[in-house]
Design an enzyme around this catalytic site. Sequence first.
Site, PDB file in Angstrom:
ATOM      1  N   GLU A 114       0.839  -1.208   0.000  1.00 30.26           N
ATOM      2  CA  GLU A 114       0.000   0.000   0.000  1.00 30.26           C
ATOM      3  C   GLU A 114       0.873   1.257   0.000  1.00 30.26           C
ATOM      4  O   GLU A 114       0.591   2.232  -0.707  1.00 30.26           O
ATOM      5  CB  GLU A 114      -0.949  -0.014   1.200  1.00 30.26           C
ATOM      6  CG  GLU A 114      -1.936  -1.175   1.134  1.00 30.26           C
ATOM      7  CD  GLU A 114      -2.985  -1.109   2.230  1.00 30.26           C
ATOM      8  OE1 GLU A 114      -4.128  -0.740   1.916  1.00 30.26           O
ATOM      9  OE2 GLU A 114      -2.667  -1.424   3.386  1.00 30.26           O
ATOM     10  N   GLU A 134      -3.363  -9.911   3.820  1.00 33.67           N
ATOM     11  CA  GLU A 134      -4.574  -9.546   4.573  1.00 33.67           C
ATOM     12  C   GLU A 134      -5.676 -10.579   4.349  1.00 33.67           C
ATOM     13  O   GLU A 134      -6.407 -10.939   5.277  1.00 33.67           O
ATOM     14  CB  GLU A 134      -5.114  -8.177   4.127  1.00 33.67           C
ATOM     15  CG  GLU A 134      -4.278  -6.993   4.532  1.00 33.67           C
ATOM     16  CD  GLU A 134      -3.225  -6.610   3.499  1.00 33.67           C
ATOM     17  OE1 GLU A 134      -2.795  -7.485   2.726  1.00 33.67           O
ATOM     18  OE2 GLU A 134      -2.828  -5.433   3.472  1.00 33.67           O
TER      19      GLU A 134
END
Length: 260
Positions: A114, A134
């Site tokens: 990210e 995730e």
Amino acid sequence: MASTDLTLTLHGDQQQIAVIKLTRAAKRNALNDALILALRDTFQNLPSSVRAAVIDGDGEHFCAGLDLSELQERDAGQGLHHSRMWHAALECVQNGPVPVVAALHGAVVGGGLELASACHIRVADENTFFALPEGTRGIFVGGGGSVRIPKLIGVARMTDMMLTGRVYNAVDGERVGLAQYLVPAGTALDKALALATQIATNAPLTNYALMHALPRIAEQPADHGFMTEAMMAAIAQAAPEAKERVRAFLEGKAAKVKKA
Ligand code: 1HE
């Protein structure tokens, strides 16, 4: 919130390049709250000499993502605010004063990807690997990944990464668009510095247009995009620096474009 897990050094004859290094190698540069806030503060307070920045990670890995040890006790409301804090910090990277080049090696995973995706250019060395764990950890991206990563690789590839835990190696990562440059092991920082040095020689208004107008034009309906483009083009070409650069070319004093 101060963090000792980040350094800022200035490079170049006019200190025009900032190298921001994550220095939490013992934890694979996992991003705890202090480190995310330090990133935000660093990008909000870059010295005025800086024209381009590089983000690097100390040790074997660029970044292992969110510091999972801080996730344990958070309730839903705190989780919401935590995600928004990441958004605000990575917004400072993407829409800060200067273009940012990520120098990638080793793990670029979860929140590390990210962070990389908030940069403008990603250089990956051949030992880099990309993943979004995730999906298999029972959580979701929270650092802007669902907005930024599909813009690099498409929703289908990101969905696959999260559903299956797929890991992209450097070659495939560059092929699908997770990085724009693939370089030999151990040379990502050198390449990122060379690119940042080149970027720093551009007219600041051109760099501004590329950072702030181009992504917005990409999200506008074509008719609006053409109008935004025309206004940005008019502003950029009116700058004295643009006129000097064009005159230099016409007088044979500026570099030609060379065959790649
Ligand atoms: C950590 C973290 C972390 C390492 N949070 N402590 N990210 C992940 O799910 C990736 C988790 N990390 C890994 O898969 C591996 O650590 C790596 C592939 C990155 C590196 O492996 P390796 O063998 O070099 O290191 P290691 O032995 O696993 O880790 C060294 C230490 O760092 C160890 O602590 P120690 O006290 O036992 O030495 C690890 O616990 C610690 N460590 N990664 C906390 N991530 C805004 S939302 C974003 C959501 C996410 O990013 S979720 C994905 C999180």
